[in-house]
Motif scaffolding. Sequence first.
Motif, mmCIF file in Angstrom:
data_model
loop_
_atom_site.group_PDB
_atom_site.id
_atom_site.type_symbol
_atom_site.label_atom_id
_atom_site.label_comp_id
_atom_site.label_asym_id
_atom_site.label_seq_id
_atom_site.Cartn_x
_atom_site.Cartn_y
_atom_site.Cartn_z
ATOM 1 N N CYS A 7 7.376 27.597 -36.969
ATOM 2 C CA CYS A 7 8.302 28.067 -38.009
ATOM 3 C C CYS A 7 7.602 28.790 -39.158
ATOM 4 O O CYS A 7 8.260 29.257 -40.077
ATOM 5 N N HIS A 8 6.277 28.849 -39.124
ATOM 6 C CA HIS A 8 5.460 29.595 -40.100
ATOM 7 C C HIS A 8 5.482 29.012 -41.511
ATOM 8 O O HIS A 8 5.146 29.709 -42.461
ATOM 9 N N GLN A 9 5.854 27.741 -41.636
ATOM 10 C CA GLN A 9 5.787 27.064 -42.927
ATOM 11 C C GLN A 9 4.380 26.483 -43.105
ATOM 12 O O GLN A 9 3.696 26.187 -42.123
ATOM 13 N N PRO A 10 3.922 26.293 -44.346
ATOM 14 C CA PRO A 10 2.595 25.708 -44.573
ATOM 15 C C PRO A 10 2.495 24.311 -43.957
ATOM 16 O O PRO A 10 3.480 23.575 -43.905
ATOM 17 N N LEU A 11 1.292 23.990 -43.503
ATOM 18 C CA LEU A 11 1.020 22.661 -42.947
ATOM 19 C C LEU A 11 0.230 21.837 -43.957
ATOM 20 O O LEU A 11 -0.676 22.351 -44.610
ATOM 21 N N SER A 12 0.568 20.567 -44.042
ATOM 22 C CA SER A 12 -0.160 19.614 -44.872
ATOM 23 C C SER A 12 -0.684 18.504 -43.981
ATOM 24 O O SER A 12 -0.018 18.102 -43.020
ATOM 25 N N TYR A 32 -10.581 18.776 -34.917
ATOM 26 C CA TYR A 32 -9.913 20.080 -34.877
ATOM 27 C C TYR A 32 -8.429 19.864 -34.624
ATOM 28 O O TYR A 32 -7.997 18.783 -34.242
ATOM 29 N N VAL A 33 -7.646 20.902 -34.865
ATOM 30 C CA VAL A 33 -6.211 20.843 -34.603
ATOM 31 C C VAL A 33 -5.845 21.967 -33.641
ATOM 32 O O VAL A 33 -6.352 23.085 -33.758
ATOM 33 N N ASN A 34 -5.002 21.653 -32.678
ATOM 34 C CA ASN A 34 -4.557 22.643 -31.706
ATOM 35 C C ASN A 34 -3.252 23.255 -32.211
ATOM 36 O O ASN A 34 -2.218 22.600 -32.223
ATOM 37 N N VAL A 76 -7.489 25.562 -32.665
ATOM 38 C CA VAL A 76 -7.283 26.328 -31.447
ATOM 39 C C VAL A 76 -6.074 27.204 -31.725
ATOM 40 O O VAL A 76 -5.011 26.699 -32.110
ATOM 41 N N ALA A 77 -6.238 28.520 -31.575
ATOM 42 C CA ALA A 77 -5.141 29.445 -31.840
ATOM 43 C C ALA A 77 -5.486 30.818 -31.278
ATOM 44 O O ALA A 77 -6.631 31.085 -30.922
ATOM 45 N N SER A 78 -4.498 31.679 -31.253
ATOM 46 C CA SER A 78 -4.670 33.051 -30.787
ATOM 47 C C SER A 78 -4.957 33.976 -31.959
ATOM 48 O O SER A 78 -4.326 33.860 -33.020
ATOM 49 N N SER A 79 -5.867 34.915 -31.749
ATOM 50 C CA SER A 79 -6.180 35.890 -32.794
ATOM 51 C C SER A 79 -5.042 36.893 -32.983
ATOM 52 O O SER A 79 -5.035 37.655 -33.938
ATOM 53 N N GLN A 80 -4.085 36.893 -32.077
ATOM 54 C CA GLN A 80 -2.945 37.788 -32.202
ATOM 55 C C GLN A 80 -1.837 37.207 -33.078
ATOM 56 O O GLN A 80 -0.984 37.937 -33.572
ATOM 57 N N ARG A 81 -1.866 35.875 -33.275
ATOM 58 C CA ARG A 81 -0.884 35.172 -34.109
ATOM 59 C C ARG A 81 -1.649 34.158 -34.955
ATOM 60 O O ARG A 81 -1.714 32.979 -34.607
ATOM 61 N N LEU A 82 -2.231 34.596 -36.038
ATOM 62 C CA LEU A 82 -3.071 33.723 -36.855
ATOM 63 C C LEU A 82 -2.235 32.624 -37.506
ATOM 64 O O LEU A 82 -1.237 32.918 -38.168
ATOM 65 N N PRO A 83 -2.640 31.363 -37.341
ATOM 66 C CA PRO A 83 -1.877 30.252 -37.909
ATOM 67 C C PRO A 83 -2.291 29.958 -39.358
ATOM 68 O O PRO A 83 -2.647 28.841 -39.719
ATOM 69 N N PHE A 84 -2.257 31.006 -40.186
ATOM 70 C CA PHE A 84 -2.648 30.883 -41.588
ATOM 71 C C PHE A 84 -1.555 31.451 -42.474
ATOM 72 O O PHE A 84 -0.904 32.437 -42.134
ATOM 73 N N CYS A 114 -4.948 26.010 -45.485
ATOM 74 C CA CYS A 114 -4.415 27.369 -45.294
ATOM 75 C C CYS A 114 -3.582 27.455 -44.020
ATOM 76 O O CYS A 114 -2.984 28.494 -43.749
ATOM 77 N N PHE A 115 -3.576 26.389 -43.220
ATOM 78 C CA PHE A 115 -2.864 26.429 -41.950
ATOM 79 C C PHE A 115 -1.362 26.561 -42.150
ATOM 80 O O PHE A 115 -0.796 26.005 -43.082
ATOM 81 N N GLN A 116 -0.726 27.283 -41.212
ATOM 82 C CA GLN A 116 0.730 27.334 -41.185
ATOM 83 C C GLN A 116 1.209 26.923 -39.798
ATOM 84 O O GLN A 116 0.481 27.027 -38.825
ATOM 85 N N CYS A 117 2.430 26.469 -39.748
ATOM 86 C CA CYS A 117 3.037 26.028 -38.500
ATOM 87 C C CYS A 117 3.148 27.199 -37.530
ATOM 88 O O CYS A 117 3.615 28.278 -37.899
#
Length: 192
Positions: free
Chosen positions: A9-14, A35-37, A141-149, A3-6
């Motif tokens: 650029c906000h594209q899906p991550l694989s 984990y991924v940062n 590791v991410a900010s709750s203000q910019r969800l990386p999903f 479900c992660f996104q970049c």
Amino acid sequence: MSCFQCSLCHQPLSLHDACYRCVGQHSFDLAKDGYVNLLPVQFKHSKDPGDALLMMAVRCAFLDAGHYQPLRDRVIAAVAALTPEPGLRWLDIGCGEGYYIAALVDQLKHHQPQAEVYGMDIAKNAVRSAAKRYRQVRFCVASSQRLPFVDASLDGIMRIYAPSNPAELRRTLCPGGRAADGDSRPAPSLSA
């Protein structure tokens, strides 16, 4: 596919080997601890955001002593009341060292073995600690203000004490997705 996104650029991550990549060729290494940062340096507001190591150690000792067990039990009961469907994807925002996410995994995996559970916190040390303890969770590791999903990729979001951005919650929840807060009452659907 995760479900992660970049974060850039906000594209899906694989996941490719030990690296998450998007079509824009941005890459995020999977740490040896699992984990991924996804918090780029340009989005940090301090050198080491989140709780300090000493604060985390004290909180871990407090939580491991069972002082918040009743709250954890009520939150997990609220999650169970949301009647999850197969293929469920849940996120714990502000997962810290994993106290609540451990119970979430137990609840979901018991009834839904194929469920995917994600943990996210801004404190890298907390995420590292949680990832070592709970290998069945995908941590970042991410900010709750910019969800990386990715948009509409999560069926549920659990948030105990972490701040959040309501627009980001709506963006990442699937239609009919639900959020459970630390007050133990399931929140209404946040999707449009």
